[in-house]
Structure formats: structure tokens, C-alpha cells
Write a protein that holds these residues in place. Structure first.
Motif, PDB file in Angstrom:
ATOM      1  N   TRP A 104     -12.483   8.609  -3.046  1.00 34.24           N
ATOM      2  CA  TRP A 104     -12.238   9.634  -4.178  1.00 34.24           C
ATOM      3  C   TRP A 104     -11.825   8.850  -5.426  1.00 34.24           C
ATOM      4  O   TRP A 104     -11.982   9.154  -6.399  1.00 34.24           O
ATOM      5  CB  TRP A 104     -11.623  10.940  -3.636  1.00 34.24           C
ATOM      6  CG  TRP A 104     -12.450  11.894  -2.833  1.00 34.24           C
ATOM      7  CD1 TRP A 104     -13.381  11.435  -1.735  1.00 34.24           C
ATOM      8  CD2 TRP A 104     -12.168  13.366  -2.713  1.00 34.24           C
ATOM      9  NE1 TRP A 104     -13.797  12.667  -1.235  1.00 34.24           N
ATOM     10  CE2 TRP A 104     -13.174  13.641  -1.741  1.00 34.24           C
ATOM     11  CE3 TRP A 104     -11.466  14.194  -3.369  1.00 34.24           C
ATOM     12  CZ2 TRP A 104     -13.391  15.203  -1.557  1.00 34.24           C
ATOM     13  CZ3 TRP A 104     -11.734  15.504  -3.219  1.00 34.24           C
ATOM     14  CH2 TRP A 104     -12.543  15.981  -1.987  1.00 34.24           C
ATOM     15  N   ASN A 105     -10.617   8.191  -4.984  1.00 32.97           N
ATOM     16  CA  ASN A 105      -9.964   7.552  -5.770  1.00 32.97           C
ATOM     17  C   ASN A 105     -10.899   6.448  -6.634  1.00 32.97           C
ATOM     18  O   ASN A 105     -10.696   6.128  -7.864  1.00 32.97           O
ATOM     19  CB  ASN A 105      -8.671   6.731  -5.282  1.00 32.97           C
ATOM     20  CG  ASN A 105      -7.640   7.655  -4.581  1.00 32.97           C
ATOM     21  OD1 ASN A 105      -6.979   7.997  -5.367  1.00 32.97           O
ATOM     22  ND2 ASN A 105      -7.432   8.052  -3.407  1.00 32.97           N
ATOM     23  N   ARG A 106     -11.901   5.810  -6.007  1.00 34.84           N
ATOM     24  CA  ARG A 106     -12.643   4.792  -6.605  1.00 34.84           C
ATOM     25  C   ARG A 106     -13.444   5.473  -7.451  1.00 34.84           C
ATOM     26  O   ARG A 106     -13.711   4.923  -8.656  1.00 34.84           O
ATOM     27  CB  ARG A 106     -13.569   3.978  -5.544  1.00 34.84           C
ATOM     28  CG  ARG A 106     -12.608   3.226  -4.502  1.00 34.84           C
ATOM     29  CD  ARG A 106     -11.964   2.194  -4.974  1.00 34.84           C
ATOM     30  NE  ARG A 106     -10.534   2.481  -5.811  1.00 34.84           N
ATOM     31  CZ  ARG A 106      -9.449   2.857  -4.904  1.00 34.84           C
ATOM     32  NH1 ARG A 106      -9.633   2.967  -3.737  1.00 34.84           N
ATOM     33  NH2 ARG A 106      -8.370   3.210  -5.548  1.00 34.84           N
ATOM     34  N   TYR A 120     -13.758  -1.565 -16.051  1.00 31.43           N
ATOM     35  CA  TYR A 120     -12.424  -2.362 -15.527  1.00 31.43           C
ATOM     36  C   TYR A 120     -11.978  -1.947 -14.274  1.00 31.43           C
ATOM     37  O   TYR A 120     -11.725  -2.731 -13.434  1.00 31.43           O
ATOM     38  CB  TYR A 120     -11.821  -1.870 -16.729  1.00 31.43           C
ATOM     39  CG  TYR A 120     -10.180  -2.139 -16.539  1.00 31.43           C
ATOM     40  CD1 TYR A 120      -9.566  -3.248 -16.795  1.00 31.43           C
ATOM     41  CD2 TYR A 120      -9.334  -0.893 -16.253  1.00 31.43           C
ATOM     42  CE1 TYR A 120      -8.234  -3.333 -16.616  1.00 31.43           C
ATOM     43  CE2 TYR A 120      -8.039  -1.005 -15.969  1.00 31.43           C
ATOM     44  CZ  TYR A 120      -7.516  -2.223 -15.945  1.00 31.43           C
ATOM     45  OH  TYR A 120      -6.057  -2.742 -16.018  1.00 31.43           O
ATOM     46  N   SER A 121     -12.363  -0.629 -13.956  1.00 37.12           N
ATOM     47  CA  SER A 121     -11.467   0.153 -12.814  1.00 37.12           C
ATOM     48  C   SER A 121     -11.804  -0.648 -11.501  1.00 37.12           C
ATOM     49  O   SER A 121     -10.816  -1.062 -10.688  1.00 37.12           O
ATOM     50  CB  SER A 121     -11.905   1.474 -12.630  1.00 37.12           C
ATOM     51  OG  SER A 121     -11.194   2.136 -11.641  1.00 37.12           O
ATOM     52  N   ILE A 122     -12.960  -0.922 -11.048  1.00 31.43           N
ATOM     53  CA  ILE A 122     -13.461  -1.417  -9.628  1.00 31.43           C
ATOM     54  C   ILE A 122     -12.715  -2.915  -9.537  1.00 31.43           C
ATOM     55  O   ILE A 122     -12.165  -3.198  -8.596  1.00 31.43           O
ATOM     56  CB  ILE A 122     -14.696  -1.348  -9.532  1.00 31.43           C
ATOM     57  CG1 ILE A 122     -15.317   0.230  -9.457  1.00 31.43           C
ATOM     58  CG2 ILE A 122     -14.988  -1.785  -7.826  1.00 31.43           C
ATOM     59  CD1 ILE A 122     -14.480   1.208  -8.516  1.00 31.43           C
ATOM     60  N   SER A 123     -13.084  -3.784 -10.592  1.00 34.48           N
ATOM     61  CA  SER A 123     -12.712  -5.222 -10.632  1.00 34.48           C
ATOM     62  C   SER A 123     -11.176  -5.165 -10.611  1.00 34.48           C
ATOM     63  O   SER A 123     -10.486  -5.853  -9.766  1.00 34.48           O
ATOM     64  CB  SER A 123     -13.320  -5.866 -11.747  1.00 34.48           C
ATOM     65  OG  SER A 123     -14.582  -5.963 -11.618  1.00 34.48           O
ATOM     66  N   PHE A 124     -10.512  -4.294 -11.419  1.00 38.70           N
ATOM     67  CA  PHE A 124      -8.995  -4.370 -11.427  1.00 38.70           C
ATOM     68  C   PHE A 124      -8.592  -4.172 -10.065  1.00 38.70           C
ATOM     69  O   PHE A 124      -7.475  -4.774  -9.531  1.00 38.70           O
ATOM     70  CB  PHE A 124      -8.490  -3.513 -12.372  1.00 38.70           C
ATOM     71  CG  PHE A 124      -7.190  -3.243 -12.383  1.00 38.70           C
ATOM     72  CD1 PHE A 124      -6.326  -4.136 -13.110  1.00 38.70           C
ATOM     73  CD2 PHE A 124      -6.453  -2.090 -11.597  1.00 38.70           C
ATOM     74  CE1 PHE A 124      -4.897  -4.014 -12.728  1.00 38.70           C
ATOM     75  CE2 PHE A 124      -5.140  -1.801 -11.573  1.00 38.70           C
ATOM     76  CZ  PHE A 124      -4.487  -2.929 -12.259  1.00 38.70           C
TER      77      PHE A 124
END
Length: 323
Positions: A104-106, A120-124
Motif C-alpha cells: 500500500w505504501n509503494r 522517483y519514489s520506487i527507486s528512492f
């Protein structure tokens, strides 16, 4: 007046990072801190409102003169964009829905990423977990500048340019230091972002698209909030590798300034980090700290003994497990 910094290499240390041992000590003395290890559900609504605020801004700038598009991209869009990257930082620690709902957070991180314009989000998340486990780890922690950065950005003018170009270096540094195979979620993050960008361009045109992208680049470069990049781990005092900031910009950055507290307790949401400091004040009050990120940026440029080399690095021992 000197114009070239003296440091010619990183500060190599052969001790473990201090945060794990301090966490054990604090929990032994203040077990009530465990009650703070829970999700911050308010984060969900804050992120939704931030996305809506940026969508409103995309619409409002579509017919403005270019000078006003650029003005509002820096004055407003950059603040929201940088704040959103720090919301994504919170989400990467599962602070929105908790550890039991990691996926859910991902997905929520991908949603929060949309108004930034760049995936950006997943790689970060993948690289940031390495930063916590292996702080300063040679070849693992991509928060550490490359040898080229330390060598080249060694004068006041070059350090200023380095600050302006920080988004560029944070984007390419993982590819140089610790490249990882692309995952399915990263592809989804990319496709979702490209689709969103296309919709914004189709609906409202090039000015709204420019505002979105420029706000992200400007907000992560020469900007008061960007002082946190340097304040967190650059060694202004020998022997201290993590520093906290207790100034007002924490209100826009989900308390990322409470950085010693965050590394000690990465599973406590930013909202509760001031409580950690209050409960365990004897551990934090006497540590080096800042009250101005703008001053950090100024001191970094003007102090001829500080450069991108001013970081602690470690040769990692034992098995290394990466996300």
C-alpha cells in the motif's frame, strides 16, 4: 583569501555507525518510545492535499506570462515539490499505512510522485534503505558523493554550482556507485509518471508542464530547503557524521531535520520525532545541531575546509543485503 579546500579524500572510519547502539541504549532507558512506532495516518491526507494543491497550480499557471510561470515555479512549486519528496521519504519507511501493508505504501508513493513530473519514489525506496543499513558504506550508500565530485567541486564557485546541480548528481550517482537491475515496480512508476505528464501537457499545455518539472528541479537545487542535503551528514565537526536541524522549515519537511532521531528510530514517523527528542533529551541536546539550513548552505560554500569530500566512509564487513 583561500579559495581551494584542503581536504583531498573522504574521512575513512573503521567503527560502526553510532545509531544502532544509541537506539538500544535509549530503548533500555525509555521503553515508552516503542509506543511511537506506529503509522502516521494523517500523512495520507496531507499528501492528497498536496497533490490537489499542485493540480490547482498546474491549472492556474497555464495562461500566465512566462516570467510569472518561472516565478511561481520557484516560489511555490519548488516548496511543494521538495516537501513531496520528503513525504515520499516518509512513505518509503512505511509511515503511511504501516509495515503490515508495505505494498500500500509503494502504490501510495507512486501516487505522491505524480506532481513531481519525474519518476522517483520506487527507486528512492530501494537506495534509501541501503543508506540506513550501511551509512557511509563504500560502494553501497549513494548519498556519499563520488570521488569526481569531491575532487572537482573544490572551490567556492564550484561548490556553489554543485549545490545548484544537486538534482542531477542525486539522479546519476546511483548509476555510477551502485547500479541495480530495474524492477517491475520501477517500470510501473515510470509508466504512471509518463502517463500523468502527458495528461497535464494535453489538458493545460507546455507552461503547466514546465511549471511542474521546473519546480522539482529548482526545489532540489539552490533552495533553502535543500540545506538539509548538506546538514544531515556533511562533517562540519570532525567525528560527527549525523546532525539534526531544529528550525521552522521542519514544518514543511515532515521533521526530516530531526535527523539523529530519524536514524536512531527510522520506523518512527517524522511527526513523532520531536517527542523522541523530548523523551530522550539527554542523548540529543548536546549533539551538534543547526537552526538554519540557509546558513548551512552559506557555510558549505564559504568554508574552505568543507567540500563534497567532507563525509565519513566505511569499508563494509560481513554480508551486505540490499533491496
Amino acid at each position: 583569501m583561500g579559495n581551494t579546500v584542503a581536504r583531498e579524500d573522504f574521512e575513512w572510519v573503521y567503527t560502526d555507525q553510532p545509531h544502532a547502539d544509541r537506539r538500544k541504549e535509549i530503548l533500555a532507558k525509555h521503553p515508552e518510545i516503542k509506543a511511537l512506532m506506529k503509522p502516521d495516518y494523517n500523512l495520507i491526507w496531507v499528501v492528497v492535499l498536496m497533490v490537489l494543491a499542485q493540480l490547482t497550480a498546474f491549472y492556474l499557471v497555464k495562461d500566465l506570462d512566462w516570467k510569472w510561470v518561472i516565478f511561481w515555479a520557484y516560489v511555490f512549486g519548488s516548496c511543494i515539490s521538495h516537501s513531496m519528496t520528503l513525504a515520499i521519504h516518509e512513505i518509503s519507511h512505511n509511515s503511511a499505512f504501516g509495515n503490515n501493508k508495505a505494498m500500500w505504501n509503494r502504490w501510495f508513493g507512486i501516487f505522491a510522485n505524480l506532481p513531481l513530473g519525474l519518476p522517483y519514489s520506487i527507486s528512492f525506496k530501494r537506495y534509501h534503505m541501503d543508506h540506513h543499513r550501511y551509512l557511509g558504506g563504500d560502494g553501497i550508500d549513494v548519498d556519499i558523493p563520488t570521488n569526481f565530485e569531491g575532487w572537482f567541486f573544490c572551490t567556492r564557485f564550484r561548490k556553489f554550482i554543485w549545490i545548484v546541480l544537486q538534482p542531477f548528481f542525486y539522479a546519476i550517482r546511483p548509476l555510477c556507485i551502485n547500479p541495480k537491475p530495474i524492477t517491475r515496480l520501477e517500470i510501473i512508476n515510470l509508466l504512471a509518471q509518463l502517463s500523468f505528464d502527458f495528461v497535464i501537457y494535453y489538458l493545460w499545455g507546455v507552461k503547466s508542464t514546465f511549471y511542474m518539472l521546473a519546480g522539482s528541479v529548482l526545489g532540489l537545487g539552490l533552495h533553502p530547503i535543500s540545506g538539509h542535503f548538506i546538514a544531515e551528514h556533511y562533517m562540519f565537526l570532525k567525528g560527527h557524521e549525523t546532525y539534526s536541524y531544529y528550525g521552522p522549515l521542519n514544518m514543511l519537511t515532515f521533521n526530516v531535520g530531526y535527523h539523529n532521531e530519524h536514524h536512531d528510530f527510522p520506523n518512527i514517523p517524522g511527526k513523532s520525532l520531536p517527542l523522541v527528542k523530548k523523551i530522550a533529551a539527554e542523548y540529543y541536546d548536546n549533539l551538534p545541531q543547526y537552526n538554519s539550513w540557509i546558513k548551512v548552505l552559506y557555510d558549505f560554500v564559504m568554508d574552505d575546509t568543507i567540500s563534497p569530500y567532507s563525509r565519513m566512509k566505511r569499508h563494509l564487513k560481513g554480508e551486505v543485503k540490499q533491496d
